[in-house]
Design an enzyme around this catalytic site. Structure first.
Site, PDB file in Angstrom:
ATOM      1  CE1 TYR A 156      -3.673   2.396   0.150  1.00 24.19           C
ATOM      2  CE2 TYR A 156      -2.781   3.191   2.220  1.00 24.19           C
ATOM      3  CZ  TYR A 156      -3.668   3.320   1.174  1.00 24.19           C
ATOM      4  OH  TYR A 156      -4.537   4.384   1.139  1.00 24.19           O
ATOM      5  CG  ASP A 247       5.227   3.610   1.710  1.00 16.13           C
ATOM      6  OD1 ASP A 247       5.269   3.999   2.893  1.00 16.13           O
ATOM      7  OD2 ASP A 247       4.211   3.676   1.003  1.00 16.13           O
ATOM      8  CE  LYS A 275       0.090   5.316   8.228  1.00 17.94           C
ATOM      9  NZ  LYS A 275      -1.304   5.033   8.405  1.00 17.94           N
TER      10      LYS A 275
HETATM   11  N1  PMP Z   1       2.152   4.106   2.671  1.00 13.34           N
HETATM   12  C1  PMP Z   1       1.847   3.204   3.615  1.00 13.34           C
HETATM   13  C2  PMP Z   1       2.733   2.002   3.797  1.00 13.34           C
HETATM   14  C3  PMP Z   1       0.723   3.393   4.434  1.00 13.34           C
HETATM   15  O1  PMP Z   1       0.407   2.488   5.362  1.00 13.34           O
HETATM   16  C4  PMP Z   1      -0.067   4.559   4.251  1.00 13.34           C
HETATM   17  C5  PMP Z   1      -1.284   4.845   5.103  1.00 13.34           C
HETATM   18  N2  PMP Z   1      -1.802   3.842   5.834  1.00 13.34           N
HETATM   19  C6  PMP Z   1       0.299   5.468   3.241  1.00 13.34           C
HETATM   20  C7  PMP Z   1       1.416   5.214   2.479  1.00 13.34           C
HETATM   21  C8  PMP Z   1      -0.502   6.705   2.982  1.00 13.34           C
HETATM   22  O2  PMP Z   1      -0.327   7.620   4.018  1.00 13.34           O
HETATM   23  P1  PMP Z   1      -1.459   8.729   4.288  1.00 13.34           P
HETATM   24  O3  PMP Z   1      -2.660   7.978   4.772  1.00 13.34           O
HETATM   25  O4  PMP Z   1      -0.840   9.620   5.323  1.00 13.34           O
HETATM   26  O5  PMP Z   1      -1.705   9.435   3.008  1.00 13.34           O
END
Ligand code: PMP
Length: 461
Positions: A156, A247, A275
């Protein structure tokens, strides 16, 4: 005749415990599209509305208490409302909420990031993880001149096209509307764990200039990576001049005080975070090799820069409230203590859940890395021991459990005072205790028994 899970006792109990959440959802239905602010917050028959959080606990608007394994979608390594974070944000609030100009706190925030993650030579802030990935891809594409991006099934990366395509089974493109076909041709999704396949894919398509992945394995370790895959990927990409992007939106700084790259000793070219790295507040970070980040620097010749230099906007990038929360959080996260504590408790929880699975004789296993846990329910090959090891690395299976089972079990544990993150799983924090874990294991066992009684078909032996 089987009774639908929606009419069963657990659903009735869920509704009975939550009249005010139900009211809030009715109200939200008149305001928010489909009554929610983010697709993953959908729940049947309605989502829980939260009133407050403290440490490892949160309370809904009806006064029900939860041991929280959701923790702001894994943003809160220190738990809800950690006193140092609250004090830092309060102090900043008094000095103004927002300048949209340079300020010392963003430098302090950036210095913490550089110190904790030495692969980050230069960085920029964004307002979310999705935006961080958007900027990272723009940087990689500008640097290599190549438009296409390789990603892995079930990983993701936010809700931009590269995050949506290949994220959920079936992994073929276009899970979302509103993404033109010509855009999808810029993303290639393949299964992880096969360095040969990565090499072949890159060699066959010189227009692929970057590779992005979650170094935890897809969806915060729901789909584990084989040991050695990250290192092999580093070698395969470096040999071809392909930009490797980690990521670390979940893993930085949960996997260790140096993120997943610190834990596994493999450095990417670019890293994205949000986060925890933003103190549990809105914010994101993109950083990495100075020569790639230099794509953002003006050369002094505006004409030459046009269409070459990477631009970035963002009213709230590096905003002072997130900066204050981040500095307070990273000061504590840098010790490694919150991660050690949360990891040990997650291991205790996984072991306890596997005992429950064995006792009930279910075809399931609790697994996960770092401070996470996941429970997989699926057909078990003959001879595989119950509740010991994950028996598949198939991303479609791991990300594709029956929605009736996932919904049913989530509700059943919510009825017993636990809240999960997504699927059947969650994250732990510095604020959880061994007693929280033991109580959660008991609650899980009761929830599984209740679900098995109501919907025996959902839980196989
Ligand atoms: N990358 C990863 C691995 C994530 O878990 C998330 C959100 N859960 C995101 C990107 C996207 O981050 P945001 O919700 O702050 O846009």
């Amino acid at each position: 005749m089987t009774v639908s899970i929606l009419e069963s006792g657990e659903v009735a109990e869920y509704v009975r415990q939550r009249p005010r959440s139900q009211e809030e959802h009715k109200r939200a239905g008149r305001i928010l599209s489909s009554g929610i602010a983010n697709d993953v917050r959908a729940a049947r028959p309605f989502p829980i509305a939260i009133a407050r959080g403290s440490g490892a606990r949160k309370w809904d608007v009806d006064g029900n208490e939860y041991i929280d394994f959701h923790l702001g979608s894994a943003a809160l390594l220190l738990g809800h409302a950690h006193p140092d974070v609250v004090a830092a944000v309060r102090e900043q609030l008094e000095r103004g909420t927002h300048y949209a100009q340079a300020h010392p706190m963003e430098n302090e925030w950036g210095e913490w990031i550089q110190r904790l993650m030495p692969s980050i030579e230069r960085l920029r802030f964004t307002s979310s993880g999705t935006e961080a990935n958007m900027l990272a891809l723009r940087l990689a594409r500008a640097y290599t001149g190549e438009p296409r991006v390789l990603r892995f099934e079930g990983h993701y990366h936010g809700w931009l096209p590269v995050g949506v395509l290949g994220q959920r089974p079936p992994f073929a493109p276009l899970a979302s509307g509103g993404i033109p076909q010509n855009e999808t041709s810029n993303y290639v999704a393949i299964p992880a764990n096969d360095p040969e396949l990565v090499a072949r894919t890159l060699d066959a398509d010189p227009q692929i200039g970057s590779v992005i992945l979650e170094p935890s394995g897809g969806s915060w370790s729901t789909i584990p990576l084989r040991p050695g895959f990250l290192l092999a990927l580093r070698e395969v990409t470096a040999a071809r001049g392909v930009v490797l992007i980690f990521d670390e939106v979940i893993t930085g700084f949960r996997w260790s005080s140096g993120g997943a790259q610190g834990k596994f000793g493999v450095n990417p070219d670019l890293t994205t975070m949000a986060k925890i790295a933003a103190g549990g507040m809105a914010g994101g970070v993109v950083g990495g090799r100075a020569d790639i980040m230099a794509m953002m620097e003006p050369s002094g010749d505006p004409k030459a820069d046009r269409g070459r230099r990477v631009q970035q906007g963002g009213t709230f990038n590096g905003n002072p409230l997130s900066a204050a929360a981040a500095v307070a959080t990273l000061r504590i996260a840098s010790t490694g203590e919150p991660q050690r504590h949360a990891d040990a408790l997650a291991a205790q929880l996984r072991a306890g859940l596997n005992e429950v699975i064995k006792r009930l004789g279910l075809s399931a296993v609790a697994y996960g890395e770092s401070s996470t846990f996941h429970v997989y329910f699926g057909e078990r090959p003959a001879g595989t021991p119950v509740g010991e090891t994950l028996w598949t690395e198939d991303a479609s299976a791991l990300r594709g459990m029956s929605p009736e089972l996932v919904d049913g079990l989530r509700r059943a544990v919510q009825n017993r005072g636990l809240d999960l993150m997504s699927g059947i799983g969650g994250v732990l924090s510095m604020a959880h205790t061994s007693d929280d874990v033991e109580r959660s294991i008991v609650a899980f066992e009761a929830a599984l028994k209740a679900l098995r009684e109501e919907e025996p078909k959902l839980l196989r032996n």
